[in-house]
Write a protein that holds these residues in place. Structure first.
Motif, mmCIF file in Angstrom:
data_model
loop_
_atom_site.group_PDB
_atom_site.id
_atom_site.type_symbol
_atom_site.label_atom_id
_atom_site.label_comp_id
_atom_site.label_asym_id
_atom_site.label_seq_id
_atom_site.Cartn_x
_atom_site.Cartn_y
_atom_site.Cartn_z
ATOM 1 N N VAL A 149 1.090 -1.321 -0.388
ATOM 2 C CA VAL A 149 -0.339 -0.015 -0.080
ATOM 3 C C VAL A 149 1.251 1.597 0.314
ATOM 4 N N ALA A 150 0.804 2.126 -1.264
ATOM 5 C CA ALA A 150 1.585 3.390 -1.175
ATOM 6 C C ALA A 150 1.036 4.378 -0.925
ATOM 7 N N TYR A 151 -0.326 4.908 -1.022
ATOM 8 C CA TYR A 151 -1.372 5.517 -0.769
ATOM 9 C C TYR A 151 -2.795 5.099 -0.508
ATOM 10 N N ILE A 152 -3.082 6.208 0.684
ATOM 11 C CA ILE A 152 -5.167 5.777 1.004
ATOM 12 C C ILE A 152 -5.213 7.044 1.486
ATOM 13 N N GLY A 153 -6.639 6.769 0.690
ATOM 14 C CA GLY A 153 -7.222 8.268 0.731
ATOM 15 C C GLY A 153 -8.879 8.633 -0.214
ATOM 16 N N ALA A 154 -8.371 9.932 -0.319
ATOM 17 C CA ALA A 154 -9.406 10.975 -0.950
ATOM 18 C C ALA A 154 -8.228 10.696 -3.108
ATOM 19 N N ILE A 155 -9.802 10.797 -3.768
ATOM 20 C CA ILE A 155 -8.870 10.972 -4.927
ATOM 21 C C ILE A 155 -8.351 12.208 -5.098
ATOM 22 N N ASP A 156 -8.962 13.123 -5.015
ATOM 23 C CA ASP A 156 -8.671 14.708 -4.778
ATOM 24 C C ASP A 156 -9.018 15.324 -3.440
ATOM 25 N N ASN A 157 -9.052 16.762 -3.694
ATOM 26 C CA ASN A 157 -9.652 17.431 -2.655
ATOM 27 C C ASN A 157 -11.153 18.455 -3.260
ATOM 28 N N ASP A 158 -11.604 17.911 -3.803
ATOM 29 C CA ASP A 158 -12.065 19.066 -5.148
ATOM 30 C C ASP A 158 -12.856 18.593 -5.598
ATOM 31 N N GLN A 159 -13.877 18.035 -4.137
ATOM 32 C CA GLN A 159 -15.680 17.063 -4.603
ATOM 33 C C GLN A 159 -16.590 17.869 -5.931
ATOM 34 N N GLU A 160 -16.975 19.065 -5.263
ATOM 35 C CA GLU A 160 -17.599 20.057 -5.906
ATOM 36 C C GLU A 160 -16.659 20.334 -6.865
ATOM 37 N N GLU A 161 -16.022 20.027 -7.649
ATOM 38 C CA GLU A 161 -15.125 20.977 -9.159
ATOM 39 C C GLU A 161 -15.173 21.313 -9.361
ATOM 40 N N THR A 162 -15.442 22.834 -8.158
ATOM 41 C CA THR A 162 -14.706 24.322 -7.733
ATOM 42 C C THR A 162 -13.713 24.893 -7.340
ATOM 43 N N ALA A 164 -10.031 25.658 -7.211
ATOM 44 C CA ALA A 164 -8.955 25.930 -8.370
ATOM 45 C C ALA A 164 -7.531 25.074 -8.188
ATOM 46 N N GLN A 165 -7.269 25.526 -6.986
ATOM 47 C CA GLN A 165 -6.260 24.790 -7.099
ATOM 48 C C GLN A 165 -5.855 23.669 -5.940
ATOM 49 N N ARG A 166 -6.703 22.966 -7.271
ATOM 50 C CA ARG A 166 -7.526 20.877 -6.527
ATOM 51 C C ARG A 166 -5.474 20.340 -6.445
ATOM 52 N N ASP A 167 -5.691 19.859 -5.375
ATOM 53 C CA ASP A 167 -5.046 18.286 -4.874
ATOM 54 C C ASP A 167 -5.044 16.908 -5.884
ATOM 55 N N ASN A 168 -4.672 16.714 -6.882
ATOM 56 C CA ASN A 168 -5.119 15.328 -7.292
ATOM 57 C C ASN A 168 -4.059 14.617 -6.452
ATOM 58 N N TYR A 169 -4.571 13.830 -5.349
ATOM 59 C CA TYR A 169 -3.621 13.173 -4.540
ATOM 60 C C TYR A 169 -3.658 11.816 -5.357
ATOM 61 N N VAL A 170 -4.496 10.999 -5.703
ATOM 62 C CA VAL A 170 -4.034 9.819 -6.751
ATOM 63 C C VAL A 170 -2.970 10.153 -7.513
ATOM 64 N N GLN A 171 -3.461 11.149 -8.435
ATOM 65 C CA GLN A 171 -2.584 11.134 -10.075
ATOM 66 C C GLN A 171 -1.331 11.559 -9.135
ATOM 67 N N ASN A 172 -1.396 12.541 -8.079
ATOM 68 C CA ASN A 172 0.266 12.704 -7.968
ATOM 69 C C ASN A 172 1.264 11.453 -7.289
ATOM 70 N N ALA A 173 0.496 10.068 -6.522
ATOM 71 C CA ALA A 173 0.801 9.572 -6.455
ATOM 72 C C ALA A 173 1.376 8.167 -7.012
ATOM 73 N N VAL A 174 0.602 8.191 -8.011
ATOM 74 C CA VAL A 174 0.836 7.003 -9.031
ATOM 75 C C VAL A 174 1.837 7.916 -9.787
ATOM 76 N N ASN A 175 1.668 9.135 -9.874
ATOM 77 C CA ASN A 175 3.370 9.594 -10.705
ATOM 78 C C ASN A 175 4.619 9.970 -10.095
ATOM 79 N N LEU A 176 4.053 9.545 -9.245
ATOM 80 C CA LEU A 176 5.509 9.145 -8.968
ATOM 81 C C LEU A 176 6.147 7.523 -8.881
ATOM 82 N N LEU A 177 5.597 6.943 -8.091
ATOM 83 C CA LEU A 177 5.854 5.729 -7.974
ATOM 84 C C LEU A 177 6.010 5.520 -9.463
ATOM 85 N N LEU A 178 5.832 6.371 -10.456
ATOM 86 C CA LEU A 178 6.412 5.330 -12.151
ATOM 87 C C LEU A 178 7.493 6.217 -12.203
#
Length: 204
Positions: A149-162, A164-178
């Protein structure tokens, strides 16, 4: 001194009770669950995978439904790179009829899911992973020790898609793992609906 030690032990006990399921660094057990196409799916089926994006979700939660397009986008973005999405429906269909296997099939067909959507009717893996919301994401990395397990939690911090400074947690985690690196953020609080658990039988 004895009082201080007692308080410390109590706090340790509270912390231990709060930490249920897998933690970052845990090796995840494989599963073998029924997909919406009628076939069983396990992590081992993905021979060329470098890891997995396991999303505990459901049909009925408004938050989970709001994220379905983003989950689809994650699979299309990272599946070809070795990190496929595998979604698991956490909810007991008796407690939430909209989460029945047939409703899962309907939703997958309607949204044209490109990823596996599995049922966990007895919450075996929902509990083993420690998922408590829908959606709740566990990014796994395939290692010599197993699927860590490398990451646990939310997909991002922008549930309502509003945001402007969204943190894409899953994308960021996978990008670094790659890139052969560890995620900078390994844990966030999952935001969503509570899981609809199977009711315990009162009969003995």
């Amino acid at each position: 001194m004895k009082r201080i030690l007692f308080v410390c032990f109590v706090m340790l006990g509270i912390t231990a009770n709060a930490q249920t399921g897998y933690q970052v660094g845990s090796v995840a057990t494989d599963f073998n669950l029924r997909n919406v196409d009628g076939k069983n799916v396990s992590l081992a089926n993905y021979k060329d995978a470098k890891g997995y994006i396991v999303v505990f979700t459901c049909n009925t939660c408004p938050v989970a439904r709001a994220y379905q397009d983003r989950v689809e986008a994650l699979n299309k973005m990272y599946g070809p790179k070795g990190y496929p999405v595998i979604a698991i429906n956490t909810n007991d269909p008796a407690a939430s009829p909209g989460d029945s296997y047939e409703k899962m099939q309907e939703r997958a067909k309607e949204k044209k899911f490109s990823y596996a959507y599995l049922e966990d009717p007895n919450h075996v893996y929902t509990k083993k992973y420690g998922a408590n919301k829908t959606p709740h994401v566990f990014v796994l990395q395939k290692t010599a020790n197993g699927n860590e397990v490398a990451y646990i939690g939310a997909i991002d911090n922008d549930q309502e898609e509003t945001n402007a400074q969204r943190d894409n947690y899953v994308q960021n985690a996978v990008n670094l793992l790659l890139q052969g690196k560890k995620p900078m953020v390994t844990y966030t609080k999952a935001i969503g609906c509570s899981i609809k658990w199977k009711k315990e039988s009162s009969s003995k």
